[in-house]
Design a protein around this motif. Structure first.
Motif, PDB file in Angstrom:
ATOM      1  N   PRO A   1      48.707  43.461  31.616  1.00 61.43           N
ATOM      2  CA  PRO A   1      49.847  44.217  32.123  1.00 61.43           C
ATOM      3  C   PRO A   1      49.745  44.597  33.587  1.00 61.43           C
ATOM      4  N   GLY A   2      48.539  44.795  34.114  1.00 61.00           N
ATOM      5  CA  GLY A   2      48.371  45.156  35.510  1.00 61.00           C
ATOM      6  C   GLY A   2      46.909  45.217  35.879  1.00 61.00           C
ATOM      7  N   GLN A   3      46.639  45.297  37.177  1.00 65.59           N
ATOM      8  CA  GLN A   3      45.263  45.272  37.657  1.00 65.59           C
ATOM      9  C   GLN A   3      44.507  46.546  37.331  1.00 65.59           C
ATOM     10  N   ASN A   4      45.189  47.674  37.360  1.00 64.98           N
ATOM     11  CA  ASN A   4      44.512  48.954  37.189  1.00 64.98           C
ATOM     12  C   ASN A   4      44.313  49.265  35.711  1.00 64.98           C
ATOM     13  N   GLY A   5      43.086  49.215  35.270  1.00 71.90           N
ATOM     14  CA  GLY A   5      42.762  49.513  33.876  1.00 71.90           C
ATOM     15  C   GLY A   5      42.017  50.813  33.700  1.00 71.90           C
ATOM     16  N   ASN A   6      41.897  51.598  34.754  1.00 70.25           N
ATOM     17  CA  ASN A   6      41.291  52.926  34.651  1.00 70.25           C
ATOM     18  C   ASN A   6      42.375  53.982  34.744  1.00 70.25           C
ATOM     19  N   ALA A   7      42.168  55.090  34.075  1.00 67.48           N
ATOM     20  CA  ALA A   7      43.111  56.202  34.133  1.00 67.48           C
ATOM     21  C   ALA A   7      42.346  57.502  33.977  1.00 67.48           C
ATOM     22  N   THR A   8      42.650  58.468  34.835  1.00 69.31           N
ATOM     23  CA  THR A   8      42.035  59.777  34.702  1.00 69.31           C
ATOM     24  C   THR A   8      42.624  60.496  33.485  1.00 69.31           C
ATOM     25  N   LEU A   9      42.018  61.602  33.125  1.00 68.69           N
ATOM     26  CA  LEU A   9      42.545  62.379  32.007  1.00 68.69           C
ATOM     27  C   LEU A   9      43.981  62.804  32.277  1.00 68.69           C
ATOM     28  N   ALA A  10      44.273  63.207  33.508  1.00 71.26           N
ATOM     29  CA  ALA A  10      45.637  63.612  33.850  1.00 71.26           C
ATOM     30  C   ALA A  10      46.613  62.463  33.635  1.00 71.26           C
TER      31      ALA A  10
ATOM     32  N   PRO B   1      50.092  54.761  35.352  1.00 72.70           N
ATOM     33  CA  PRO B   1      49.369  54.822  36.619  1.00 72.70           C
ATOM     34  C   PRO B   1      49.761  53.640  37.514  1.00 72.70           C
ATOM     35  N   GLU B   2      49.594  53.801  38.801  1.00 72.18           N
ATOM     36  CA  GLU B   2      49.948  52.746  39.730  1.00 72.18           C
ATOM     37  C   GLU B   2      49.201  51.453  39.391  1.00 72.18           C
ATOM     38  N   HIS B   3      49.931  50.360  39.359  1.00 68.06           N
ATOM     39  CA  HIS B   3      49.405  49.012  39.092  1.00 68.06           C
ATOM     40  C   HIS B   3      48.836  48.837  37.684  1.00 68.06           C
ATOM     41  N   ALA B   4      49.186  49.744  36.777  1.00 67.39           N
ATOM     42  CA  ALA B   4      48.734  49.577  35.391  1.00 67.39           C
ATOM     43  C   ALA B   4      49.631  48.627  34.616  1.00 67.39           C
TER      44      ALA B   4
ATOM     45  N   LEU C   1      41.350  42.405  29.059  1.00 73.99           N
ATOM     46  CA  LEU C   1      39.933  42.012  29.065  1.00 73.99           C
ATOM     47  C   LEU C   1      39.528  41.389  30.393  1.00 73.99           C
ATOM     48  N   LEU C   2      40.470  40.685  31.006  1.00 80.02           N
ATOM     49  CA  LEU C   2      40.219  40.042  32.286  1.00 80.02           C
ATOM     50  C   LEU C   2      40.662  40.948  33.429  1.00 80.02           C
ATOM     51  N   LEU C   3      40.131  40.698  34.609  1.00 82.44           N
ATOM     52  CA  LEU C   3      40.604  41.349  35.822  1.00 82.44           C
ATOM     53  C   LEU C   3      40.708  40.309  36.932  1.00 82.44           C
ATOM     54  N   LEU C   4      41.551  40.584  37.913  1.00 83.36           N
ATOM     55  CA  LEU C   4      41.724  39.683  39.052  1.00 83.36           C
ATOM     56  C   LEU C   4      40.922  40.184  40.240  1.00 83.36           C
ATOM     57  N   GLN C   5      40.493  39.245  41.075  1.00 85.24           N
ATOM     58  CA  GLN C   5      39.795  39.600  42.302  1.00 85.24           C
ATOM     59  C   GLN C   5      39.750  38.388  43.221  1.00 85.24           C
ATOM     60  N   GLU C   6      39.521  38.658  44.497  1.00 89.13           N
ATOM     61  CA  GLU C   6      39.173  37.613  45.455  1.00 89.13           C
ATOM     62  C   GLU C   6      37.810  37.949  46.025  1.00 89.13           C
ATOM     63  N   LEU C   7      36.931  36.970  46.061  1.00 89.74           N
ATOM     64  CA  LEU C   7      35.573  37.151  46.591  1.00 89.74           C
ATOM     65  C   LEU C   7      35.371  36.215  47.771  1.00 89.74           C
ATOM     66  N   GLN C   8      35.025  36.776  48.919  1.00 93.76           N
ATOM     67  CA  GLN C   8      34.711  36.001  50.114  1.00 93.76           C
ATOM     68  C   GLN C   8      33.409  36.530  50.716  1.00 93.76           C
ATOM     69  N   GLY C   9      32.394  35.686  50.727  1.00 91.64           N
ATOM     70  CA  GLY C   9      31.111  36.087  51.284  1.00 91.64           C
ATOM     71  C   GLY C   9      30.215  34.879  51.425  1.00 91.64           C
ATOM     72  N   PRO C  10      29.002  35.054  51.889  1.00 89.71           N
ATOM     73  CA  PRO C  10      28.087  33.917  52.044  1.00 89.71           C
ATOM     74  C   PRO C  10      27.889  33.164  50.738  1.00 89.71           C
ATOM     75  N   GLY C  11      28.314  31.898  50.691  1.00 89.24           N
ATOM     76  CA  GLY C  11      28.147  31.073  49.504  1.00 89.24           C
ATOM     77  C   GLY C  11      29.139  31.349  48.402  1.00 89.24           C
ATOM     78  N   ILE C  12      30.155  32.176  48.653  1.00 86.55           N
ATOM     79  CA  ILE C  12      31.165  32.528  47.637  1.00 86.55           C
ATOM     80  C   ILE C  12      32.542  32.519  48.287  1.00 86.55           C
ATOM     81  N   SER C  13      33.483  31.795  47.684  1.00 82.77           N
ATOM     82  CA  SER C  13      34.848  31.792  48.186  1.00 82.77           C
ATOM     83  C   SER C  13      35.768  31.427  47.034  1.00 82.77           C
ATOM     84  N   ALA C  14      36.381  32.438  46.405  1.00 90.42           N
ATOM     85  CA  ALA C  14      37.187  32.173  45.219  1.00 90.42           C
ATOM     86  C   ALA C  14      38.118  33.346  44.948  1.00 90.42           C
TER      87      ALA C  14
END
Length: 932
Positions: free
Chosen positions: A70-79, A91-94, A438-451
């Protein structure tokens, strides 16, 4: 009786069912106001001036898209949880990816390339300067930056050091999925009830997975040590990456704890105090990564099992027909290598797990002697109730079946058939629908990593499915058999067995759990002990006698004690200096021991490879049935100390480069390559893709939009209506239908078939199906006609045994299939091929690979027609409330709701239902324009 809302795999996590009266209205507002202060302060302290992140080395030309509801944000505070529970606020991006994802079900028909990102997100590298929402230097580090975009909140992680990059990946993962990660490390360790509460659903979940991987802490650490020791420099690099990733997770735990913006579920389950902040969120450790990996491997990447059920159904067939004829009947239903099955690889032969000409070492049980090994002992309190024991039965049934979740699909078309001349792919994993995902999205850019792409929460040190600089990859579950059942002969007592002639004690592994009521889960206090007896041939699953000798049936899996090994393959997929074309891609996925079909596309080439550690079996051993645990029948080269063996070479796995097109929906991979689950016959949901993609390729000029349309059209199709119902109606209409009720039903079904046999709303958001009556009739008719068609010929005992191997149906609303209702994925397991082959035979049509006998009406057309008409009339008379009896999600008779997708809560945030689609959860649409 209300229809059971199935809880067969991942939807066991209980969440608050409502807000207590004292927390409603003004009181909840006052509480939230107090809770928001530390949240906003913490957020402000973490966020710096928005900055852009570079989009270098991107060869997709703005033609890569993806989505993950449903969205990238899978954490939520008690509030935030309280607001969601009381007022439905998100919550935003949930939930901001849920709407576009849902809209495709009705919006695909007019799709063009320029409208793709109305339903997907731009998956280009980087974030344009005007789209940067926040920039964070996690823990004040100078070697990594996490930039989140305004539209989806996806983290774009850029590191100047490898350590910093991985630290950022761990930190961002915890920002988005900390609670979910914590849930699943406890699931993998068999400790969910002690952590999250003793609800029967939680009991079932931990039992299902711990039965599959009953590891001690030493076992988990040994996997890590082995993966590092056997993979040279890449093994050392993987260890360093994981440690940095864990440091990032734990840094976020510390920051969120001190800032008091940690997930609110920790309060609701009693781990933290909302007023004093007392309590502790445990740091993650390296063995948690293996516990998490064991859950994912069990869910999606471990084909096989079910040999005891196979043996029981074979014995029932032989009892019914005699040994020779019974074996013939059984083999015809098994469809090991059906000539009419749709294939992913068009050419070549890849013999694996085939039927031996002269079977050796079979250890079939004596009639009536099989008993399932109990897992749960010493129940106290609420663990002793009927709902708890029922959950245990369902967990065992799911864990011990070969009909595991397959899911996921792929459509790949080579450049010679596309409008641009570049290959096009639409693919992704069908991992179910959960909140958070169960899944999350991300972009990784660093030495030896680009995806950029998706990873399972808690295992996101690398992108597992996604895109690199000039290539993209994805996977579907393949299900080839890497699990064998052995009969170990008992000696001395029930807990000693003969191992290579020596009476050897079994190893007892236990997990003791206890729980008490919490706000999130009011289940009364209780406890139990899970106990597994392990042998060198794997854990004990059943006990029986064979020829009068007492035996234990064990399950040996090639990936047992080796879930950590696959990290090397994922590391390679993220390395732009390693993957430079289809050949290096295939070499990378050869390091993944999960049973997956892997697909690759760049601007010029396409490729496919089937991964998994396929053991080389001893001559004469039939992998369909239990074998004696003796040296002559062991895997070749098997070392029980390390659970390693000789494996089939890469060339023996289905593999291909630049085939004209590929489709996969957990169908048969290639000729002579036997899949463990039953049902790879003449009708499979893979045919829904094959028919559409083949037509596109023949027409030429395939575009991203046309391939998405093919996927989406298949995703709302009823497989039975498209591929079986026309033949059933042909029999019914072989004589005039004079009964008014049956005739009316035939008319409705014919009209639905003519309209395409789809389960779609009358208009977007109507929550009413077009052709609703026809859909209701077929849903009611299918189980009735299958039983009436086959049970008279097979007999009730054999029919029941065969349905244990392959469920009769898996319609979207069916709660009895391995996927369950409200889960999206449908039509993988069912008797469609059997009905198709049998009806065609009765009609006198050619059938390649027919059933051993004709069943409908004993093979006589008139009698078959009578059977179909009588069951059709019965089905037509069933009301919507009878066909869709309701559950804890839907009221009785609500057809649309019965089919609908419901994001099953694994935390405190809930989402609304969406219309049914049978498509990947995370999905990419890619067409690269150039290559390095």
């Amino acid at each position: 009786m209300p229809r059971r809302n199935p809880r067969t795999v991942l939807d066991r996590m209980r969440t608050p069912r409502g807000i207590p009266g004292f927390l409603k209205t003004a009181s909840v507002c006052a509480l939230i106001a107090g809770l928001l202060s530390p949240l906003s302060q913490a957020a402000a302290s973490e966020t710096e001036t928005a900055q852009t992140t570079a989009a270098g080395n991107d060869y997709c030309g703005n033609q890569c898209s993806d989505i993950l509801p449903p969205g990238q944000n899978g954490n939520a505070t008690l509030a935030q949880i309280l607001l969601n529970q009381a007022f439905g606020t998100q919550p935003e991006h949930a939930a901001d990816q849920l709407g576009p994802y849902a809209d495709l079900a009705k919006g695909y028909t007019g799709l063009t390339n320029d409208k793709i990102n109305n339903f997907f997100n731009d998956a280009s590298f980087g974030v344009p300067a005007d789209q940067v929402a926040s920039t964070v230097k996690p823990a004040g580090r100078g070697d990594v930056t996490i930039v989140r975009d305004k539209k989806t909140g996806v983290p774009h992680i850029t590191g100047t050091t490898r350590y910093g990059t991985e630290f950022g990946a761990g930190y961002a993962a915890a920002q988005d999925r900390l609670w979910l990660m914590d849930v699943f490390r406890h699931v993998g360790r068999g400790q969910l009830t002690s952590f999250a509460g003793g609800a029967p659903s939680n009991q079932g979940l931990e039992q299902q997975f711990w039965r599959h991987a009953p590891y001690s802490e030493a076992d988990l650490q040994a996997q890590i040590d082995n993966a590092v020791a056997t993979n040279g420099e890449r093994g050392k690099l993987a260890l360093a990456d994981v440690k940095a990733y864990l440091d990032g997770i734990n840094a976020y735990i510390d920051a969120s704890d001190s800032g008091r913006y940690f997930p609110g579920e920790y309060v609701l389950t009693g781990h933290k105090d909302s007023v004093t902040n007392a309590g502790k969120i445990e740091h993650f450790k390296i063995t948690d990564m293996v516990a998490l990996a064991s859950v994912i491997g069990a869910l999606f990447g471990s084909g096989g099992g079910g040999e005891v059920n196979n043996a029981l159904s074979l014995l029932a067939a032989q009892e019914k027909y005699g040994v020779a004829e019974g074996t013939k009947v059984w083999e015809s239903f098994r469809e090991r290598n059906d000539p009419e099955a749709v294939l992913t690889q068009h050419d070549g032969s890849f013999p694996y797990a085939t039927k031996p000409a002269d079977p050796q070492g079979r250890a079939l049980p004596d009639a009536g002697s099989v008993t399932q090994e109990p897992l749960v002992h010493d129940r106290t309190g609420s663990a002793a109730g009927s709902s708890a024991t029922g959950a245990s039965r369902e967990a065992a049934k799911t864990a011990l079946s070969s009909a595991k979740r397959g899911m996921s699909n792929a459509l790949v078309v080579g450049g010679e058939h596309t409008a641009s001349g570049h290959p096009v792919a639409v693919f992704g994993p069908q991992t179910g629908y959960f909140a958070p995902q169960l899944l999350l999205l991300q972009e990784l850019q660093g030495p030896g990593i680009s995806a950029r792409g998706a990873s399972f929460a808690g295992l996101s040190m690398y992108v597992e499915l996604g895109r690199g600089q000039d290539y993209s990859w994805s996977a579907t579950t393949s299900g080839q058999d890497i699990i064998d059942t052995y009969a170990v002969e008992l000696c001395q007592d029930d807990y000693h067995y003969l191992y290579r002639g020596t009476c050897t004690p079994m190893e007892k592994v236990e997990r003791k759990n206890a729980w008490k009521p919490t706000v999130a889960d009011g289940t009364a206090a209780g406890s139990y002990t899970m106990r597994v007896w392990r042998t060198k041939y794997g854990p004990v699953e059943y006990r029986a006698t064979v020829g009068g000798k007492k035996v234990a049936y064990t399950s040996l899996r090639s990936s047992f004690m080796h879930e950590a090994d696959s990290i090397i393959g994922f590391q390679m997929l993220n390395d732009p200096d390693y993957v430079k074309g289809p050949e290096s891609f295939q070499k990378a996925v050869q390091h993944i021991n999960y049973t997956f079909n892997w697909f690759y596309v760049d601007s010029e080439r396409t490729a496919y490879y089937n991964s998994g550690d396929n053991p080389v079996r001893a001559n004469g051993v039939d992998p369909e049935f239990p074998a004696w645990a003796r040296p002559a029948h062991e895997w070749r080269g098997w070392d029980p100390a390390t659970n390693t063996a000789d494996y089939t070479p890469p060339s023996a796995h289905p593999n291909s480069i630049d085939q004209d097109y590929y489709i996969s929906w957990n169908n048969k991979q290639a000729k002579d390559y036997t899949a463990a689950p039953w049902g790879n016959g003449s009708v499979h949901r893979g045919n829904l893709l094959e028919d559409r993609v083949k037509k596109l390729v023949q027409q030429g000029g395939v575009t991203r939009a046309s391939l998405v349309k093919a996927m989406a059209d298949a995703g709302v199709a009823d497989l039975r209506a498209q591929d079986v119902l026309p033949k059933l109606l042909k029999v019914v209409n072989s004589s005039p239908v004079t009964d008014p009720t049956a005739a009316a039903a035939v008319g409705k079904l014919q009209a639905w078939v003519a309209a395409g046999g789809k389960r779609t709303e009358t208009s977007a958001g109507s929550k009413k199906y077009a052709d609703a009556d026809a859909i209701r009739i077929l849903d009611a008719w299918w189980p009735l006609l299958v039983k009436a068609e086959f049970e008279p010929g097979l007999g009730s005992e054999l029919f029941s045994a065969m349905t244990a191997n392959l469920p009769v149906d898996e319609s979207p609303s069916a709660a009895h299939g391995p996927t369950g209702s409200h889960a999206g994925s449908s039509f993988q397991y069912g008797w469609w091929s059997y009905v198709d082959k049998d009806i065609r035979a009765v009609l006198g049509e050619q059938v390649r690979g027919p059933l051993a006998r004709e069943y409908c009406g004993g093979g006589e057309l008139g009698a078959c027609r009578d059977t179909l008409v009588s069951t059709l009339k019965e089905a037509a008379g069933k009301t919507a409330a009878q066909v869709y009896p309701g559950d804890d999600v839907c009221s009785a008779g609500d057809q649309w709701c019965a089919d609908s997708i419901n994001h099953r809560t694994l935390g405190g945030i809930k989402h609304g239902k969406i219309s049914w689609q049978n498509r990947p959860t995370y999905q990419q649409v890619v067409e690269f324009t150039s290559h390095r």
